[in-house]
Design a protein around this motif. Structure first.
Motif, short mmCIF file in Angstrom:
data_model
loop_
_atom_site.label_atom_id
_atom_site.label_comp_id
_atom_site.label_asym_id
_atom_site.label_seq_id
_atom_site.Cartn_x
_atom_site.Cartn_y
_atom_site.Cartn_z
N TYR A 378 -52.04 32.31 -32.00
CA TYR A 378 -53.33 32.03 -32.94
C TYR A 378 -53.10 32.91 -34.09
O TYR A 378 -53.35 32.03 -35.36
CB TYR A 378 -54.37 32.68 -32.28
N ASP A 379 -52.55 34.08 -34.47
CA ASP A 379 -52.07 34.71 -35.67
C ASP A 379 -51.24 33.74 -36.40
O ASP A 379 -51.50 33.55 -37.73
CB ASP A 379 -51.42 35.87 -35.47
N ALA A 380 -50.36 33.22 -35.92
CA ALA A 380 -49.39 32.49 -36.27
C ALA A 380 -50.00 30.99 -37.07
O ALA A 380 -49.59 30.64 -38.15
CB ALA A 380 -48.10 31.92 -35.75
N ILE A 381 -51.09 30.51 -36.49
CA ILE A 381 -51.67 29.48 -36.86
C ILE A 381 -52.36 29.91 -38.03
O ILE A 381 -52.38 28.89 -38.95
CB ILE A 381 -52.65 28.76 -35.57
N ARG A 382 -53.18 31.04 -37.96
CA ARG A 382 -53.91 31.39 -39.16
C ARG A 382 -53.13 31.44 -40.30
O ARG A 382 -53.50 30.86 -41.36
CB ARG A 382 -54.59 32.40 -38.73
N GLU A 383 -51.89 32.25 -40.09
CA GLU A 383 -51.24 32.46 -41.28
C GLU A 383 -50.41 31.32 -41.78
O GLU A 383 -50.38 30.99 -43.24
CB GLU A 383 -49.86 33.14 -40.83
N SER A 384 -50.00 30.19 -41.12
CA SER A 384 -49.42 29.12 -41.55
C SER A 384 -50.65 28.04 -42.14
O SER A 384 -50.37 27.52 -43.22
CB SER A 384 -49.08 28.06 -40.27
N ILE A 385 -51.90 28.10 -41.91
CA ILE A 385 -52.85 27.29 -42.55
C ILE A 385 -53.26 28.07 -43.93
O ILE A 385 -53.32 27.35 -44.99
CB ILE A 385 -54.22 27.27 -41.63
N VAL A 386 -53.24 29.47 -44.15
CA VAL A 386 -53.82 30.04 -45.22
C VAL A 386 -52.66 30.08 -46.11
O VAL A 386 -52.77 29.81 -47.32
CB VAL A 386 -54.33 31.63 -44.84
N ALA A 387 -51.42 29.83 -45.76
CA ALA A 387 -50.19 29.89 -46.55
C ALA A 387 -50.39 28.54 -47.26
O ALA A 387 -49.98 28.23 -48.52
CB ALA A 387 -49.01 29.75 -45.84
N HIS A 388 -50.85 27.45 -46.64
CA HIS A 388 -50.96 26.15 -47.30
C HIS A 388 -52.53 25.70 -47.91
O HIS A 388 -52.34 24.72 -48.50
CB HIS A 388 -50.68 25.05 -46.30
N ASP A 389 -53.12 26.63 -47.71
CA ASP A 389 -54.65 26.52 -48.27
C ASP A 389 -55.39 27.72 -48.33
O ASP A 389 -56.14 28.30 -47.73
CB ASP A 389 -55.68 25.36 -47.31
N PRO A 390 -54.90 28.61 -49.45
CA PRO A 390 -55.52 29.88 -49.66
C PRO A 390 -56.79 29.86 -49.87
O PRO A 390 -57.49 28.99 -50.27
CB PRO A 390 -54.77 30.33 -50.93
N GLY A 391 -57.60 30.89 -49.21
CA GLY A 391 -59.03 31.18 -49.09
C GLY A 391 -59.76 30.45 -48.01
O GLY A 391 -60.77 30.59 -48.03
N ALA A 392 -59.00 29.52 -47.32
CA ALA A 392 -59.76 28.84 -46.31
C ALA A 392 -59.79 30.01 -45.12
O ALA A 392 -59.05 31.11 -45.04
CB ALA A 392 -58.93 27.79 -45.67
#
Length: 461
Positions: A378-392
């Motif tokens: 779950y942490d890795a999912i969050r990090e991957s999304i935020v890396a590609h959409d900062p502020g989400a």
């Protein structure tokens, strides 16, 4: 907020610009998805074999040996494994190849044409869920060709029959070939899509899903000639019962998942709006708050997360126009919240429909919860999304339907609904599932392939 949400909020503030996209992985996923959409795998009958052949051929071309498994002639599944060091247990990526029916006369573009127009790839299965099949194959092929050293095996399962109950797909694999799909974690539908709500961009990740309880309701009455209406007509009494269900619905039960979701969304809204959102967490007030929402698509989506639901989908009575039938039936698609049982659902449904309606359970499965919700994945999912959409903001989500998670989780896998795609503001993601004009934004699909590749590298390499 839960501690999980607090960590997500902290991560949202760290990156300042999105990670650059890799054009090759996006183009590969787009081409594969278009090919799969042009294959009609409507279930019933399914006939997933041609789509499975495409998947198997693509994997074999990347040097990954696919296993082709038919549960019944034409009902094909493909399982492939990209070997790692075995230092850590496997992760499973999964997607179903079958789709629901589509009435071409109601579509802007042919549902099995794979047309690219208006910035989207159109077709039945574009979101549900040939996009995930295409992205997963593209990711495995890329990792294989780049010879990435993995600490985990990465398994991909393209399965049949999810839309009709999974008997020829995930259920059959779990019962007959468990060692091929056994994993510590599994990723499938639904989650990882962008939602634009007020000031915030949110990515829900499925961590639970409702249970299933498909029911037949039956009313009996005295048959007779159609020229002489009867006050105890089975058809009329059934119609009255179904109308009550449509008007009243079933009682509200606020789950921890809904509370976390509302708290997270409210944290990104203007202060005057926050109390209005919180009203959704009060069972007595929630129905009125839902009726007041001007966006009916959003109201339907939220309403499905607040209660057990029963949707009448099939009505059946009589065979001749001049004969009042003695029996009238309705089939209801029932979904049961975590924390509720089949007995709870039947009791609530019976109360609304009334004593005249006999209830028969046709098929059922209990709710599913990923526990504990927090995990390294779950942490890795969050990090991957935020890396590609900062502020989400990444938020946990309860899925109102059922997925292949019902069966893959039986082997011990922690399931997260995650098939990433960026959706532009104004596009109603939930309305496109099983709806007319299903489509996926071309750039959103390419973005999703990049995020999935980033996640698998981040978690497994």
């Amino acid at each position: 907020m839960t501690s999980l949400d607090a960590r997500a909020g902290a991560a949202d503030r760290s990156p300042s610009s999105p990670r650059a996209l890799d054009a090759a992985i996006g183009d590969h996923a787009l081409q594969l998805c278009q090919t799969l959409l042009r294959i009609n795998t409507t279930n019933p009958p399914g006939n997933e074999r041609e789509a499975a052949d495409v998947v198997a051929t693509e994997l074999a071309g990347a040097g990954i040996e696919p296993k082709y498994l038919e549960s019944f002639p034409g009902r094909a599944n493909v399982v492939a494994r990209l070997r790692g060091t075995g230092e850590l247990p496997p992760i499973l990526l999964t997607a179903h190849l079958d789709v629901v029916e589509a009435d071409a006369s109601s579509w802007k573009y042919p549902p099995f044409g794979g047309v690219i127009a208006e910035g989207c790839l159109w077709g039945r299965g574009a979101l549900d869920m040939k996009n995930m099949a295409a992205m997963s194959v593209a990711v495995l092929a890329r990792l294989a060709r780049d010879k990435v050293k993995l600490r985990r095996d990465v398994i991909f399962a393209a399965v049949a029959d999810e839309e009709a109950g999974c008997d020829h797909g995930s259920r059959w694999l779990v019962e007959n070939h468990p060692d091929l799909v056994r994993s510590e974690y599994a990723l499938g539908e639904v989650g990882g899509y962008s939602m634009h709500l007020g000031r915030g961009v949110f990515y829900p990740i499925q961590v639970a899903e409702k249970g299933l309880c498909w029911v037949r309701g039956r009313v009996r009455g005295e048959p007779g000639h159609g020229s002489m209406p009867r006050e105890n007509s089975a058809v009329i009494r059934l119609a009255e019962a179904v109308a009550r269900l449509g008007e009243k619905g079933l009682p509200v039960h606020v789950t921890p998942y809904m509370r976390d979701l509302v708290d997270a969304i409210a944290s990104r809204q203007p202060a005057p709006l926050r109390p209005l959102l919180k009203r959704l967490l009060h069972p007595a007030i929630a129905p009125y708050a839902l009726r007041a929402l001007p966006d009916r698509s959003l109201a339907r989506a939220i309403g499905a997360l607040l209660s057990n639901t029963a949707s009448p989908t099939i009505l059946r009575a009589g065979s001749k126009i001049n004969v009042i039938p003695g029996v009238a039936e309705v089939e209801l698609d029932g979904r049961v919240l975590p924390g509720q049982t089949e007995a709870d659902f039947l009791r609530e449904l019976g109360t609304v429909l009334g004593p005249d309606v006999e209830l028969e359970v046709l098929q059922s499965a209990p709710p599913l919860e990923t526990e504990p919700m927090a995990s390294p994945l779950y942490d890795a999912i969050r990090e991957s999304i935020v890396a590609h959409d900062p502020g989400a903001m990444v938020v946990p989500y309860l899925m109102p339907g059922f997925t292949d998670a019902k069966f893959f989780s039986k082997l011990g896998a922690k399931w997260y609904g995650f098939s990433p795609v960026q959706i532009p503001p104004g596009m109603r993601f939930a309305e496109l599932f099983h709806g007319n004009d299903e489509r996926i934004p071309v750039e959103g699909l390419k973005w999703g392939a990049n995020v999935l590749l980033d996640l698998v590298r981040r978690f497994c390499a």
